[in-house]
Design a protein around this motif. Structure first.
Motif, mmCIF file in Angstrom:
data_model
loop_
_atom_site.group_PDB
_atom_site.id
_atom_site.type_symbol
_atom_site.label_atom_id
_atom_site.label_comp_id
_atom_site.label_asym_id
_atom_site.label_seq_id
_atom_site.Cartn_x
_atom_site.Cartn_y
_atom_site.Cartn_z
ATOM 1 N N ILE A 266 0.839 -1.204 0.000
ATOM 2 C CA ILE A 266 0.000 0.000 0.000
ATOM 3 C C ILE A 266 0.873 1.253 0.000
ATOM 4 N N ILE A 267 1.913 1.231 0.812
ATOM 5 C CA ILE A 267 2.803 2.388 0.934
ATOM 6 C C ILE A 267 3.591 2.609 -0.361
ATOM 7 N N LYS A 268 4.131 1.535 -0.930
ATOM 8 C CA LYS A 268 4.982 1.664 -2.116
ATOM 9 C C LYS A 268 4.176 1.898 -3.392
ATOM 10 N N GLU A 269 3.061 1.198 -3.554
ATOM 11 C CA GLU A 269 2.315 1.260 -4.805
ATOM 12 C C GLU A 269 1.308 2.396 -4.861
ATOM 13 N N HIS A 270 0.842 2.870 -3.678
ATOM 14 C CA HIS A 270 -0.221 3.880 -3.672
ATOM 15 C C HIS A 270 0.147 5.136 -2.889
ATOM 16 N N SER A 271 1.363 5.173 -2.345
ATOM 17 C CA SER A 271 1.857 6.354 -1.614
ATOM 18 C C SER A 271 0.927 6.764 -0.476
ATOM 19 N N LYS A 272 0.319 5.779 0.175
ATOM 20 C CA LYS A 272 -0.535 6.031 1.329
ATOM 21 C C LYS A 272 0.205 5.667 2.614
ATOM 22 N N GLU A 273 -0.178 6.316 3.712
ATOM 23 C CA GLU A 273 0.255 5.876 5.021
ATOM 24 C C GLU A 273 -0.648 4.719 5.457
ATOM 25 N N VAL A 274 -0.195 3.910 6.391
ATOM 26 C CA VAL A 274 -0.971 2.765 6.868
ATOM 27 C C VAL A 274 -1.141 2.853 8.380
ATOM 28 N N ALA A 275 -2.394 2.711 8.837
ATOM 29 C CA ALA A 275 -2.694 2.615 10.266
ATOM 30 C C ALA A 275 -3.035 1.173 10.592
ATOM 31 N N LEU A 276 -2.269 0.562 11.479
ATOM 32 C CA LEU A 276 -2.586 -0.774 11.985
ATOM 33 C C LEU A 276 -3.489 -0.582 13.196
ATOM 34 N N ILE A 277 -4.747 -0.986 13.056
ATOM 35 C CA ILE A 277 -5.787 -0.623 14.017
ATOM 36 C C ILE A 277 -6.075 -1.783 14.959
ATOM 37 N N GLY A 278 -5.966 -1.526 16.259
ATOM 38 C CA GLY A 278 -6.354 -2.498 17.276
ATOM 39 C C GLY A 278 -7.684 -2.089 17.882
ATOM 40 N N MET A 279 -8.764 -2.679 17.416
ATOM 41 C CA MET A 279 -10.093 -2.332 17.929
ATOM 42 C C MET A 279 -10.316 -2.885 19.333
ATOM 43 N N GLU A 280 -9.504 -3.845 19.730
ATOM 44 C CA GLU A 280 -9.514 -4.383 21.086
ATOM 45 C C GLU A 280 -8.077 -4.464 21.572
ATOM 46 N N ALA A 281 -7.902 -4.372 22.883
ATOM 47 C CA ALA A 281 -6.556 -4.402 23.448
ATOM 48 C C ALA A 281 -5.763 -5.607 22.966
ATOM 49 N N LEU A 282 -6.437 -6.745 22.793
ATOM 50 C CA LEU A 282 -5.744 -7.972 22.413
ATOM 51 C C LEU A 282 -5.243 -7.953 20.976
ATOM 52 N N ASP A 283 -5.674 -6.977 20.171
ATOM 53 C CA ASP A 283 -5.189 -6.859 18.802
ATOM 54 C C ASP A 283 -3.835 -6.156 18.727
ATOM 55 N N GLN A 284 -3.476 -5.411 19.763
ATOM 56 C CA GLN A 284 -2.291 -4.564 19.698
ATOM 57 C C GLN A 284 -0.987 -5.342 19.537
ATOM 58 N N PRO A 285 -0.757 -6.454 20.265
ATOM 59 C CA PRO A 285 0.510 -7.177 20.055
ATOM 60 C C PRO A 285 0.696 -7.651 18.621
ATOM 61 N N LEU A 286 -0.375 -8.126 17.974
ATOM 62 C CA LEU A 286 -0.261 -8.546 16.577
ATOM 63 C C LEU A 286 0.092 -7.350 15.703
ATOM 64 N N ALA A 287 -0.575 -6.219 15.930
ATOM 65 C CA ALA A 287 -0.297 -5.021 15.131
ATOM 66 C C ALA A 287 1.162 -4.591 15.288
ATOM 67 N N GLN A 288 1.679 -4.664 16.494
ATOM 68 C CA GLN A 288 3.068 -4.267 16.728
ATOM 69 C C GLN A 288 4.046 -5.222 16.050
ATOM 70 N N ASP A 289 3.713 -6.517 16.034
ATOM 71 C CA ASP A 289 4.567 -7.486 15.341
ATOM 72 C C ASP A 289 4.543 -7.257 13.835
ATOM 73 N N ILE A 290 3.382 -6.889 13.301
ATOM 74 C CA ILE A 290 3.278 -6.572 11.871
ATOM 75 C C ILE A 290 4.165 -5.376 11.542
ATOM 76 N N LEU A 291 4.104 -4.349 12.384
ATOM 77 C CA LEU A 291 4.924 -3.158 12.166
ATOM 78 C C LEU A 291 6.408 -3.511 12.170
ATOM 79 N N ARG A 292 6.822 -4.360 13.103
ATOM 80 C CA ARG A 292 8.227 -4.769 13.176
ATOM 81 C C ARG A 292 8.668 -5.533 11.929
ATOM 82 N N GLY A 293 7.714 -6.214 11.284
ATOM 83 C CA GLY A 293 8.049 -7.000 10.109
ATOM 84 C C GLY A 293 8.007 -6.225 8.802
#
Length: 426
Positions: A266-293
């Motif tokens: 999304i960032i490279k092909e469409h020049s958009k920023e990306v928000a990894l959204i945790g709608m519940e507290a338990l989603d945040q660790p997955l989002a952070q791991d995605i960001l690290r990757g």
């Protein structure tokens, strides 16, 4: 339901008068959808029973609940233990009306324990002859045992309002005999506070070319299981533990790599920023791991319900250029702004919702589809290149869902008139 019943404040001992309403749900989990629902339902009750109605919200997570719910002489927070049966019985006894307010009410996707809590509240209300209403709830996958329990115990409910016609049909197929009505989720009438206008811009002022939101869920955690002991890292709240296995961890790793690749594209092909959204507290660790990757970390942020309330999260969702979601309520709360969306689903809730919106199957992908990430990238490109492609469909769906959602209050009001005394009546 009794009118003007004299009782006592649960903390101060001071007397008050007014009907007493118990709201049984998934309260205090830093879950944006549950928070939006709860606040909307409190407004509905006060509009029907007056500002002095006594409302009690039980919770396993008192500290989290107090982040967004202010306790006063009319609104009470009631901490309950993990083994909840006696606590629920006591609370039901102290109240005149029981409302089941959790959207994911009749399903065991997340854990059987939640389902049993709602069924136990229904059973307790029935036994104590207290009216019980399931308020704009859903029905989904159930084990054979839980189907039998739902058929037996949910049939004791005085009224079940489902948030989709599909949920009503599922309960009918199970054999539930309680009065059934279908509307739409309460959160469709939830609006951000004026102070949270343009919230995404406020917290991320560097954005210049728009943001795509990815609302992710760690499917590998579920269902939560009940055990007397287990690994500390898997503990949710004793005796509830997240499911863990080599297969589940492999699934999680695939999710991390797949979402990271999509975000980078999304960032490279469409020049958009990306928000990894945790709608519940338990989603945040997955989002952070995605960001690290990711390769393009500087163009991505994690935005989580651990940090922001439902008003702020809803405002953020409304400012997205596109939403890709595995969370039901991110799809719901973004609809008012007509944000284009694609679902990566893992349970019947998003499937039913997308069927209602007429976005299924064109914009719905199942999380274990063999070509998931390739198909998702293609659909993202299609919607970012054709920003009005879904507009008419979303407008029609929004009108329908808001109109249905507004019926929740009407149906509850009719129930209260038929089964008790509304304020101002003899």
């Amino acid at each position: 339901m009794q009118k003007n019943t004299a009782t006592h404040d649960f903390k101060s001992g001071e007397k008050f008068t007014g009907p007493r309403v118990l709201l049984v749900g998934y309260n205090g989990a830093n879950n944006t959808g549950s928070e939006a629902r709860l606040l909307t339902i409190i407004d509905d009750i006060r509009s029907l029973l007056g500002p002095h109605v006594q409302i009690t919200v039980p919770t396993l997570n008192e500290e989290n609940l107090r982040r967004y719910l202010d306790e006063d002489e009319y609104l009470h927070i009631a901490p309950i233990p993990s083994i909840f049966f006696f606590a629920i019985d006591k609370l039901v006894k102290e109240h005149d009306l029981v409302l089941l307010v959790e959207g994911s009410c009749y399903m065991d996707t997340w854990t059987s324990a939640l389902l049993w809590a709602f069924l136990w509240a229904t059973r307790s209300a029935h036994k104590q002859k207290k009216p019980c209403v399931a308020y704009a709830v859903d029905a989904g996958e159930l084990s054979s045992l839980n189907r039998w329990l739902v058929k037996r115990e949910a049939s004791k409910t005085d009224l079940i309002i489902t948030r989709t016609m599909h949920a009503q049909k599922r309960l009918e197929e199970i054999g539930v005999t309680a009065p059934l009505n279908s509307t739409a989720d309460c959160a469709f009438t939830f609006s951000p506070e004026p102070k949270d206008h343009d919230f995404l811009t406020k917290i991320w002022p560097e954005v210049s070319n728009g943001v795509v939101g990815l609302a992710v869920v760690d499917f590998s955690l579920w269902p939560v299981v009940i055990r007397p002991w287990g690994r500390k890292e898997n503990l949710y709240k004793w005796p509830y533990y997240f499911s863990r296995s080599r297969e589940r961890m492999n699934t999680r790793e695939k999710l991390v790599k797949g979402w990271a690749r999509i975000a980078d594209q999304i960032i490279k092909e469409h020049s958009k920023e990306v928000a990894l959204i945790g709608m519940e507290a338990l989603d945040q660790p997955l989002a952070q791991d995605i960001l690290r990757g990711m390769e393009n970390k500087d163009s991505c942020r994690v935005i989580s319900s651990n940090e922001y309330n439902a008003s702020q999260m809803t405002s953020m969702l409304s400012q997205l250029d596109l939403l890709v979601t595995s969370r039901y309520h991110s799809a719901v709360l973004s609809l008012r702004a007509l944000v284009p969306q694609i679902a990566v689903g893992h349970d019947p809730r998003l499937t039913s919702f997308y069927q209602d919106l007429h976005l299924f199957p064109d914009y719905f992908l199942h999380h274990d589809d063999p070509n998931l990430w390739e198909d998702l990238n293609q659909k993202i490109g299609l919607l970012l290149d054709n920003t009005d492609l879904q507009k008419d469909t979303l407008e029609e769906g929004l009108t329908q869902q808001v109109n249905l959602s507004q019926k929740n209050r009407i149906i509850l009001g009719e129930f209260l008139k038929e089964n008790g005394t509304m304020p101002g009546e003899d």
